[in-house]
Write a protein that holds these residues in place. Structure first.
Motif, mmCIF file in Angstrom:
data_model
loop_
_atom_site.group_PDB
_atom_site.id
_atom_site.type_symbol
_atom_site.label_atom_id
_atom_site.label_comp_id
_atom_site.label_asym_id
_atom_site.label_seq_id
_atom_site.Cartn_x
_atom_site.Cartn_y
_atom_site.Cartn_z
ATOM 1 N N LEU A 29 -0.545 -10.682 24.000
ATOM 2 C CA LEU A 29 0.600 -11.423 23.476
ATOM 3 C C LEU A 29 1.111 -10.818 22.174
ATOM 4 O O LEU A 29 2.316 -10.621 22.013
ATOM 5 N N GLU A 30 0.221 -10.515 21.256
ATOM 6 C CA GLU A 30 0.672 -9.985 19.974
ATOM 7 C C GLU A 30 1.409 -8.656 20.115
ATOM 8 O O GLU A 30 2.501 -8.494 19.554
ATOM 9 N N PRO A 31 0.886 -7.679 20.872
ATOM 10 C CA PRO A 31 1.666 -6.448 21.042
ATOM 11 C C PRO A 31 3.003 -6.685 21.749
ATOM 12 O O PRO A 31 3.996 -6.030 21.428
ATOM 13 N N CYS A 32 3.027 -7.632 22.691
ATOM 14 C CA CYS A 32 4.300 -7.955 23.352
ATOM 15 C C CYS A 32 5.303 -8.509 22.348
ATOM 16 O O CYS A 32 6.488 -8.152 22.376
ATOM 17 N N LEU A 33 4.843 -9.358 21.457
ATOM 18 C CA LEU A 33 5.731 -9.917 20.432
ATOM 19 C C LEU A 33 6.237 -8.819 19.505
ATOM 20 O O LEU A 33 7.422 -8.781 19.159
ATOM 21 N N LEU A 34 5.348 -7.919 19.099
ATOM 22 C CA LEU A 34 5.775 -6.800 18.256
ATOM 23 C C LEU A 34 6.857 -5.990 18.959
ATOM 24 O O LEU A 34 7.862 -5.614 18.347
ATOM 25 N N ALA A 35 6.668 -5.735 20.250
ATOM 26 C CA ALA A 35 7.653 -4.950 21.001
ATOM 27 C C ALA A 35 8.996 -5.667 21.081
ATOM 28 O O ALA A 35 10.048 -5.036 20.940
ATOM 29 N N LEU A 36 8.962 -6.980 21.292
ATOM 30 C CA LEU A 36 10.220 -7.734 21.359
ATOM 31 C C LEU A 36 10.940 -7.727 20.015
ATOM 32 O O LEU A 36 12.170 -7.744 19.967
ATOM 33 N N LEU A 37 10.185 -7.699 18.936
ATOM 34 C CA LEU A 37 10.787 -7.734 17.602
ATOM 35 C C LEU A 37 11.241 -6.348 17.125
ATOM 36 O O LEU A 37 11.898 -6.240 16.094
ATOM 37 N N GLU A 38 10.898 -5.319 17.886
ATOM 38 C CA GLU A 38 11.287 -3.970 17.488
ATOM 39 C C GLU A 38 12.801 -3.832 17.377
ATOM 40 O O GLU A 38 13.304 -3.111 16.517
ATOM 41 N N LEU B 69 9.945 -13.469 26.858
ATOM 42 C CA LEU B 69 8.677 -13.205 27.543
ATOM 43 C C LEU B 69 8.720 -13.739 28.968
ATOM 44 O O LEU B 69 8.287 -13.078 29.911
ATOM 45 N N SER B 70 9.269 -14.929 29.118
ATOM 46 C CA SER B 70 9.388 -15.537 30.437
ATOM 47 C C SER B 70 10.300 -14.705 31.337
ATOM 48 O O SER B 70 9.983 -14.447 32.493
ATOM 49 N N ALA B 71 11.411 -14.252 30.796
ATOM 50 C CA ALA B 71 12.345 -13.436 31.565
ATOM 51 C C ALA B 71 11.719 -12.108 31.990
ATOM 52 O O ALA B 71 12.084 -11.544 33.020
ATOM 53 N N SER C 46 13.428 -18.195 21.377
ATOM 54 C CA SER C 46 14.057 -17.033 21.993
ATOM 55 C C SER C 46 13.006 -16.029 22.463
ATOM 56 O O SER C 46 13.114 -15.471 23.553
ATOM 57 N N LEU C 47 11.978 -15.812 21.650
ATOM 58 C CA LEU C 47 10.903 -14.907 22.046
ATOM 59 C C LEU C 47 10.197 -15.426 23.297
ATOM 60 O O LEU C 47 9.902 -14.660 24.215
#
Length: 116
Positions: free
Chosen positions: A13-22, A35-37, A30-31
């Motif tokens: 989850l944490e790396p996914c969040l970092l990637a979305l915030l890039e 993730l759901s999408a 929204s995050l």
């Protein structure tokens, strides 16, 4: 979300969040939707917000509060320089893990190759 997906998500989850915030700052709901999408189904707030808090405590994201046109102000999360560096490290770790996991799971590594 299946139990296996939930177990895997705990580690990713944490790396996914970092990637979305890039790509820029974003807020929690929204995050979760992004993730759901992406196919991770619904991420409960009890998992999402503690992960964002851990990232903030580690100095990987900063937060700011911004007004919303549809309700109360929202807390936005944005990558720091350390967050960008962490994301690069996590991507490299993911590539190595993915290759090793695929080799084992898909049977690409045989005992003859290991014993050679």
């Amino acid at each position: 979300m299946s139990d296996s997906t939930a177990r895997l998500l705990r580690g990713f989850l944490e790396p996914c969040l970092l990637a979305l915030l890039e790509g820029g700052a974003d807020y929690g709901l929204s995050l979760a939707r992004r993730l759901s999408a992406a196919g991770l189904r619904e991420i409960p707030g009890g998992s999402l917000y503690p992960a964002l808090t851990r990232l903030e405590r580690r100095g990987l994201v900063t937060t700011s509060t911004r007004p919303s046109t549809t309700g109360p102000a929202r807390k936005y999360y944005e990558l720091t320089a350390a967050g960008h560096a962490e994301l690069a490290d996590r991507r490299e770790e993911w590539r190595a893990f993915r290759a090793a996991f695929s080799a084992v799971l898909e049977g690409a590594t045989t005992s003859a190759e290991v014993n050679a």
